[in-house]
Scaffold this motif. Structure first.
Motif, mmCIF file in Angstrom:
data_model
loop_
_atom_site.group_PDB
_atom_site.id
_atom_site.type_symbol
_atom_site.label_atom_id
_atom_site.label_comp_id
_atom_site.label_asym_id
_atom_site.label_seq_id
_atom_site.Cartn_x
_atom_site.Cartn_y
_atom_site.Cartn_z
ATOM 1 N N GLU A 270 0.839 -1.198 0.000
ATOM 2 C CA GLU A 270 0.000 0.000 0.000
ATOM 3 C C GLU A 270 0.878 1.253 0.000
ATOM 4 O OE1 GLU A 270 -2.399 2.704 -0.426
ATOM 5 O OE2 GLU A 270 -3.320 0.706 -0.379
ATOM 6 N N PRO A 271 0.911 2.001 -1.111
ATOM 7 C CA PRO A 271 1.803 3.163 -1.207
ATOM 8 C C PRO A 271 1.272 4.445 -0.567
ATOM 9 C CG PRO A 271 0.667 2.840 -3.281
ATOM 10 C CD PRO A 271 0.264 1.693 -2.393
ATOM 11 N N ASP A 272 -0.046 4.573 -0.422
ATOM 12 C CA ASP A 272 -0.636 5.785 0.148
ATOM 13 C C ASP A 272 -0.279 5.847 1.637
ATOM 14 O OD1 ASP A 272 -2.526 7.508 1.484
ATOM 15 O OD2 ASP A 272 -3.786 7.450 -0.303
ATOM 16 N N LEU B 20 2.145 10.032 -6.533
ATOM 17 C CA LEU B 20 0.857 9.417 -6.226
ATOM 18 C C LEU B 20 -0.195 10.498 -6.018
ATOM 19 C CD1 LEU B 20 -0.405 6.529 -5.510
ATOM 20 C CD2 LEU B 20 -0.184 7.286 -3.128
ATOM 21 N N LYS B 21 -1.314 10.373 -6.731
ATOM 22 C CA LYS B 21 -2.439 11.297 -6.576
ATOM 23 C C LYS B 21 -3.429 10.703 -5.588
ATOM 24 C CE LYS B 21 -6.223 13.452 -9.187
ATOM 25 N NZ LYS B 21 -6.862 13.590 -10.525
ATOM 26 N N LYS B 22 -3.824 11.496 -4.574
ATOM 27 C CA LYS B 22 -4.723 11.018 -3.528
ATOM 28 C C LYS B 22 -5.931 11.953 -3.441
ATOM 29 C CE LYS B 22 -1.834 11.267 -0.062
ATOM 30 N NZ LYS B 22 -1.192 10.977 1.248
ATOM 31 N N SER B 23 -7.119 11.384 -3.559
ATOM 32 C CA SER B 23 -8.350 12.170 -3.450
ATOM 33 C C SER B 23 -8.996 11.912 -2.098
ATOM 34 C CB SER B 23 -9.325 11.800 -4.575
ATOM 35 O OG SER B 23 -8.752 12.081 -5.837
ATOM 36 N N ARG B 24 -9.573 12.951 -1.516
ATOM 37 C CA ARG B 24 -10.156 12.840 -0.184
ATOM 38 C C ARG B 24 -11.484 13.596 -0.102
ATOM 39 N NH1 ARG B 24 -6.732 9.563 -0.169
ATOM 40 N NH2 ARG B 24 -5.016 9.277 1.321
ATOM 41 N N GLU B 25 -12.373 13.084 0.752
ATOM 42 C CA GLU B 25 -13.598 13.782 1.134
ATOM 43 C C GLU B 25 -13.704 13.749 2.647
ATOM 44 O OE1 GLU B 25 -16.943 13.509 -2.363
ATOM 45 O OE2 GLU B 25 -16.839 11.884 -0.927
ATOM 46 N N ASN B 26 -14.574 14.580 3.190
ATOM 47 C CA ASN B 26 -14.700 14.646 4.643
ATOM 48 C C ASN B 26 -15.562 13.532 5.222
ATOM 49 O OD1 ASN B 26 -13.091 16.957 4.937
ATOM 50 N ND2 ASN B 26 -14.815 18.293 4.400
ATOM 51 N N ASP B 27 -16.570 13.088 4.461
ATOM 52 C CA ASP B 27 -17.435 12.022 4.943
ATOM 53 C C ASP B 27 -16.634 10.732 5.094
ATOM 54 O OD1 ASP B 27 -20.232 10.826 5.349
ATOM 55 O OD2 ASP B 27 -19.431 9.606 3.710
ATOM 56 N N ASP C 106 -5.091 -4.532 -7.491
ATOM 57 C CA ASP C 106 -6.031 -3.420 -7.677
ATOM 58 C C ASP C 106 -5.254 -2.130 -7.459
ATOM 59 O OD1 ASP C 106 -8.022 -1.552 -7.701
ATOM 60 O OD2 ASP C 106 -9.266 -2.497 -6.170
ATOM 61 N N ILE C 107 -4.619 -1.640 -8.519
ATOM 62 C CA ILE C 107 -3.702 -0.505 -8.395
ATOM 63 C C ILE C 107 -4.058 0.614 -9.369
ATOM 64 C CG2 ILE C 107 -1.785 -1.740 -7.325
ATOM 65 C CD1 ILE C 107 -0.624 -2.228 -10.072
ATOM 66 N N GLU C 108 -5.346 0.753 -9.617
ATOM 67 C CA GLU C 108 -5.889 1.915 -10.321
ATOM 68 C C GLU C 108 -5.282 2.143 -11.707
ATOM 69 O OE1 GLU C 108 -8.688 3.453 -9.109
ATOM 70 O OE2 GLU C 108 -8.463 1.736 -7.758
ATOM 71 N N MET C 109 -5.533 1.181 -12.563
ATOM 72 C CA MET C 109 -5.317 1.305 -14.001
ATOM 73 C C MET C 109 -3.863 1.216 -14.468
ATOM 74 S SD MET C 109 -8.355 1.267 -14.555
ATOM 75 C CE MET C 109 -9.414 1.168 -13.127
ATOM 76 N N VAL C 110 -2.979 0.706 -13.624
ATOM 77 C CA VAL C 110 -1.619 0.426 -14.108
ATOM 78 C C VAL C 110 -1.303 -1.061 -13.958
ATOM 79 C CG1 VAL C 110 -0.687 2.744 -13.790
ATOM 80 C CG2 VAL C 110 -0.628 1.122 -11.879
ATOM 81 N N ARG D 66 -10.161 7.099 -0.889
ATOM 82 C CA ARG D 66 -8.820 6.577 -0.603
ATOM 83 C C ARG D 66 -8.481 5.404 -1.517
ATOM 84 N NH1 ARG D 66 -6.713 6.695 5.462
ATOM 85 N NH2 ARG D 66 -7.536 8.682 6.181
ATOM 86 N N ALA D 67 -9.503 4.653 -1.898
ATOM 87 C CA ALA D 67 -9.278 3.488 -2.756
ATOM 88 C C ALA D 67 -8.913 3.883 -4.184
ATOM 89 C CB ALA D 67 -10.521 2.602 -2.766
ATOM 90 N N THR D 68 -9.007 5.177 -4.516
ATOM 91 C CA THR D 68 -8.701 5.617 -5.878
ATOM 92 C C THR D 68 -7.312 6.237 -6.003
ATOM 93 O OG1 THR D 68 -9.656 7.837 -5.577
ATOM 94 C CG2 THR D 68 -11.150 6.075 -6.282
ATOM 95 N N SER D 69 -6.509 6.191 -4.951
ATOM 96 C CA SER D 69 -5.147 6.732 -5.045
ATOM 97 C C SER D 69 -4.424 6.074 -6.211
ATOM 98 C CB SER D 69 -4.379 6.479 -3.745
ATOM 99 O OG SER D 69 -4.957 7.199 -2.677
ATOM 100 N N SER D 70 -3.790 6.880 -7.055
ATOM 101 C CA SER D 70 -3.229 6.324 -8.291
ATOM 102 C C SER D 70 -1.913 6.992 -8.651
ATOM 103 C CB SER D 70 -4.222 6.500 -9.447
ATOM 104 O OG SER D 70 -4.548 7.870 -9.623
#
Length: 325
Positions: free
Chosen positions: A73-75, A107-114, A171-175, A122-126
């Protein structure tokens, strides 16, 4: 100091997340049929492990059947949570290399507050592989970037003296294709792969949810219009990446099943394994490249979480191949 940053934490009992996701049910149902009580003490690899609990494809194998393995897990945020779960597995805060040598990547990491949707984010980090990977930021989502270290898969496994993997979840987001193109299949045997993969750049076609309970054969049998049948055929072409499937077949694998969705979870079974031999697949079917023609598809939403609506009917129930009438 371990050059691959691999850690082996003490074991405890992690808490459980609710397993409501169809992809998890799809993969776990095969794991239960193939392994379960019949195969204890196996070895897994899960790349894209998140916190080791949320939508984990390997936690059940570890807790119920005494498996161990490697969680990658790289994130850094996810990895911090992974350390807290104290999984009975080796851990590496790295990414799998896209080449035959180590490299650093962004690594690109997307986050929301909920909290719940945040874990989905978090599962979309790529990994950033080109300028298009940056994408357009959603104003409701904030984006973070960090530099991560990537190692060849065989380097990580060699550090553990592992040459055989019973189950590999990728499962590593399209690579995935890039990692697999450099995987030493002749050096490391993997019996069962679960790989999330999609065809990039294809149009996102849709069909009415009412049609999802029909297979392509059903649509033809019950006299649906040529337009509806053509749309389904195009949908299947956007689901099943023929180049990717044929690559895995060329490496000695049988195309077992997939979830038949735009971002699909593929299952490939090594034909030299005892698991494959137990299926008794007819010779003329060993090199098949399509499964979605004979399944209901889930292009818009999952209409049901029943296993029989998710799995290839040739391998359900049980795991001996059966011809369909």
């Amino acid at each position: 100091t371990d050059p691959y940053y691999i850690r082996y934490p003490p074991n405890s009992t992690p808490r459980h997340y609710s397993k409501i996701y169809a992809t998890w049910i799809f993969i776990d149902s095969y794991l239960q049929d193939f392994y379960g009580d019949k195969h204890r003490g196996g070895f897994f690899v899960e790349a894209g492990a998140l916190d080791g609990e949320y939508m984990s494809n390997t936690l059940q194998l570890e807790q119920a059947y005494n498996w161990t393995g490697l969680l990658v897990e790289p994130d850094s945020d996810n990895y911090s949570e992974l350390l807290k779960t104290k999984r009975k597995a080796w851990l590496s805060p790295s990414c799998l290399s896209l080449y035959s040598f180590p490299h650093a990547s962004l690594l690109k990491k997307s986050r929301e507050n909920d909290e719940e949707s945040n874990w989905l984010m978090r599962a979309t980090s790529s990994l950033i592989t080109n300028e298009d990977s940056f994408g357009r930021d959603n104003p409701k989502i904030f984006t973070l970037y960090e530099t991560v270290q990537c190692f060849p898969t065989d380097s990580l496994l060699s550090a553990l003296n592992v040459t055989h993997v019973d189950f590999f979840s990728l499962d590593i987001e399209m690579v995935e294709a890039e990692v697999l193109s450099n995987f030493p299949f002749e050096k490391i045997s993997v019996d069962l792969w679960a790989i999330e993969h999609r065809i990039l750049g294809v149009p996102q076609l849709k069909e009415p949810a009412s049609l999802m309970n029909y297979t392509l054969a059903d649509l033809k049998k019950f006299g649906f219009s040529a337009n509806i049948i053509e749309t389904r055929e195009k949908l299947i072409d956007t689901f099943e990446d023929q180049k990717f499937i044929k690559f895995m077949i060329s490496k000695g694998y049988y195309y077992l099943d997939m979830t038949c969705a735009l971002v699909g979870d593929y299952l490939f079974l090594r034909k030299a394994s005892n698991l494959f031999k137990s299926l008794k697949v007819p010779k003329e079917r060993e090199f098949r490249t399509y499964v979605c023609e004979e399944k209901k598809v889930h292009a818009v939403a999952w209409p049901s979480f029943e296993i029989k609506s998710l799995r290839d009917p040739h391998h359900y129930p049980g795991l001996q191949y059966k011809d369909l009438i």
